[in-house]
Design an enzyme around this catalytic site. Structure first.
Site, short mmCIF file in Angstrom:
data_model
loop_
_atom_site.label_atom_id
_atom_site.label_comp_id
_atom_site.label_asym_id
_atom_site.label_seq_id
_atom_site.Cartn_x
_atom_site.Cartn_y
_atom_site.Cartn_z
CE1 TYR A 54 52.09 -46.42 15.52
CE2 TYR A 54 50.34 -47.30 16.46
CZ TYR A 54 50.85 -47.01 15.27
OH TYR A 54 50.44 -47.01 14.08
NE ARG A 57 58.03 -50.69 16.58
CZ ARG A 57 57.38 -51.98 17.02
NH1 ARG A 57 55.96 -51.67 17.27
NH2 ARG A 57 58.19 -52.67 17.51
CD GLN A 87 55.97 -41.65 2.28
OE1 GLN A 87 55.18 -42.72 1.94
NE2 GLN A 87 56.91 -41.41 1.22
CG ASN A 88 60.59 -41.63 7.81
OD1 ASN A 88 60.25 -42.67 7.12
ND2 ASN A 88 61.84 -41.39 7.21
CG ASP A 90 62.47 -40.85 12.22
OD1 ASP A 90 62.95 -39.89 12.06
OD2 ASP A 90 62.23 -41.90 11.28
CG HIS A 105 52.44 -40.84 7.18
ND1 HIS A 105 53.21 -41.80 6.13
CD2 HIS A 105 51.73 -40.16 6.16
CE1 HIS A 105 52.64 -41.62 5.04
NE2 HIS A 105 51.76 -40.84 5.05
CB THR A 171 59.85 -42.99 -0.05
OG1 THR A 171 58.42 -43.04 -0.37
CG2 THR A 171 60.31 -41.76 -1.12
CB SER A 172 58.41 -47.73 -2.53
OG SER A 172 57.12 -47.28 -1.83
CB ALA A 215 69.78 -42.88 2.87
#
Length: 230
Positions: A54, A57, A87-88, A90, A105, A171-172, A215
């Protein structure tokens, strides 16, 4: 009264800012089994590995900027009441100017106590073994790992239920419980799905419009269309 737009975003919107997604095509997270770097057990077994994962990241996040999709969503706030459920992990939505963002998340630029989940700190540097909270316990990334509850899910459901318009970007819609949010809207609520490789069809939901673009291309066009309706 402004109409309410709820936006669900996933890794696709951040990837276009140059932010690498955690999950590779083979399901590994940057070469690691997901349970090694994104589970409580993985942290117990090898905390240094998890913290380093992390930390990398986080360093990468601080080098990238919001893209046109992020900026267009922020502009919508002038005309609509906009809530982003992402869900990101950042902060690109916030940096673009969006004022209401729910991170399902967790958030990469925050750390939290391993003793008290409610003790959360802003954190932009590396987290090391020995970095402790005010209660004396080790700090960890403020990330919802596999096997952990999603604490903001109830809030996300309440927001989604009140949507006049739902937009899904990057997002899927395969990761639960976030993917289940689409089932909380009214049957009359229009849905816009922005993805270059959409995995849903127009017949899957009522009032579904598919925008088969990435996007950065699709969101500004959709935002202008929605602003022109006012």
């Amino acid at each position: 009264m402004k109409k309410k737009i709820v936006v669900l975003t996933g890794a696709g919107i951040s990837a276009e800012s140059g932010l690498r997604t955690f999950r590779d095509a083979d399901g590994l997270w940057e070469g690691h089994d997901v349970m090694e770097v994104a589970s409580p057990g993985g942290f117990r077994n090898n905390p240094e590995l998890v913290l380093d994962f992390y930390n990398q990241r986080r360093r990468q996040l601080l080098k990238v900027r919001p893209n046109e999709a992020h900026l267009s969503l922020a502009e919508l706030e002038e005309f609509y009441e906009v809530a982003i459920i992402t869900q990101n992990v950042d902060d690109l939505h916030e940096r673009a100017g969006s004022s209401r963002v729910v991170h399902l998340h967790g958030e990469l630029l925050k750390a939290r106590s391993t003793q008290d989940n409610n003790l959360i700190l802003d954190w932009k540097t590396d987290i090391h073994l020995g970095d402790r909270c005010e209660k004396g316990s080790q700090l960890r990334p403020h990330i919802v790992w596999f096997g952990e509850e999603v604490p903001l899910m109830d809030q996300a459901i309440r927001i989604t239920k009140n949507a006049d318009i739902l937009i899904i970007i990057g997002t899927s819609m395969q990761v639960y419980p976030a993917a289940g949010l689409v089932h909380y809207i009214s049957n009359k609520t229009p849905i816009y799905f922005v993805d270059p490789r959409p995995n849903i069809a127009a017949g899957d939901f009522k009032n579904l419009t598919i925008i088969s673009q990435n996007a950065v291309s699709g969101v500004p066009v959709l935002a202008r269309e929605l602003m022109e309706r006012i």
